[in-house]
Design an enzyme around this catalytic site. Sequence first.
Site, PDB file in Angstrom:
ATOM      1  N   VAL A 149       4.359 -21.504  16.937  1.00 20.30           N
ATOM      2  CA  VAL A 149       3.918 -20.929  18.202  1.00 20.30           C
ATOM      3  C   VAL A 149       2.409 -21.094  18.281  1.00 20.30           C
ATOM      4  CG1 VAL A 149       3.848 -18.869  19.661  1.00 20.30           C
ATOM      5  CG2 VAL A 149       5.787 -19.231  18.119  1.00 20.30           C
ATOM      6  N   CYS A 150       1.918 -21.584  19.428  1.00 20.32           N
ATOM      7  CA  CYS A 150       0.491 -21.676  19.678  1.00 20.32           C
ATOM      8  C   CYS A 150      -0.196 -22.517  18.586  1.00 20.32           C
ATOM      9  CB  CYS A 150      -0.081 -20.263  19.779  1.00 20.32           C
ATOM     10  SG  CYS A 150      -1.707 -20.133  20.522  1.00 20.32           S
ATOM     11  N   THR A 151      -1.288 -22.009  18.027  1.00 21.72           N
ATOM     12  CA  THR A 151      -2.043 -22.782  17.038  1.00 21.72           C
ATOM     13  C   THR A 151      -1.343 -22.846  15.686  1.00 21.72           C
ATOM     14  OG1 THR A 151      -3.335 -20.805  16.501  1.00 21.72           O
ATOM     15  CG2 THR A 151      -4.271 -22.332  18.120  1.00 21.72           C
TER      16      THR A 151
END
Length: 322
Positions: free
Chosen positions: A107-109
């Site tokens: 998720v995300c970074t």
Amino acid sequence: MPTRNVLVVLYDGVQSLDVTGPVEVFAAVARFPGLPAYTIETVSPGGAPVRTGSGLTLVPDADLESARPGAGTTLLVPGGRYTGDFEPRLTDWLRAHGGGAERLVSVCTGGLLLAEAGLLDGRRATTHWYVCEQMARDYPAVEVESDPIYVRDGPVATSAGVTAGIDLALALVEEDHGKDVALTIARHLVVFLHRPGNQAQFSAQLAAQTARREPLRDVQQWVTEHPDGDLGVEALAARARLSPRHFARAFRTETGVTPGRYVERVRVEHARRLLEEGSTGIAQIARACGYGTPEALRRAFVKALGQPPTEYRRRFGAPRTG
């Protein structure tokens, strides 16, 4: 149906919503009689409590080093505050054991952690828009796709920022338990319905920069408010009181996209909302969005979203009542 495990990696600076959003989705399956609940476990380096980027303290269930993801396990790597380096214990463990999971999810970074561990080499992936260029630059073996909210490539799934992790988790629940279960969870969490992975991370207005000059900003606003209007370059140039050639050049310079591309994004986005939120007929939606005919709308949807409007409505439209 076998019980599935979800293993969530925690670390200092992790984004709390990247953790709790997907976890709430997986945990909600336990409310369905007859369905095996996901076994959810959190781990951290040394098993120590971690402090999230927002200051919350999360207490893991176990030490990262004791975890061995295998068949039936979804390994979830959330994003967090990135300062230019990584916790070696995290990347070493991911490099050694991440590939053993049945499904590998970021998720995300968190996608940067997977890339650093070499787990995205040769695969398509996405991450938060803010670090997509960095991922492409630092990890040339990864085929970075900056637009989608999530990308599936075999057993590896990567998603964009924060709420995209919820969309991805819903897609995984649908894969495991079917559409009805996923949609019921989405409604319970008040996230409406989960979005398709190839939906853009931004709305058309956010994806394009706001023009610096007022006449061009006015044109952007006009397009948004009148998707059914004459939005050809000549008409828009006249509204900005510029020649068509000057307008097209200035619009692209200041917004980063051509006028035609901006118009197409706005129209598809408007049609998507109409399909999601109501029962308006396809022909009427085509006219309301400036396509004129259902066939023109169908072509635009297949090009932008990979599916025709009828299929999009079937998958993501509001359920009918009564």
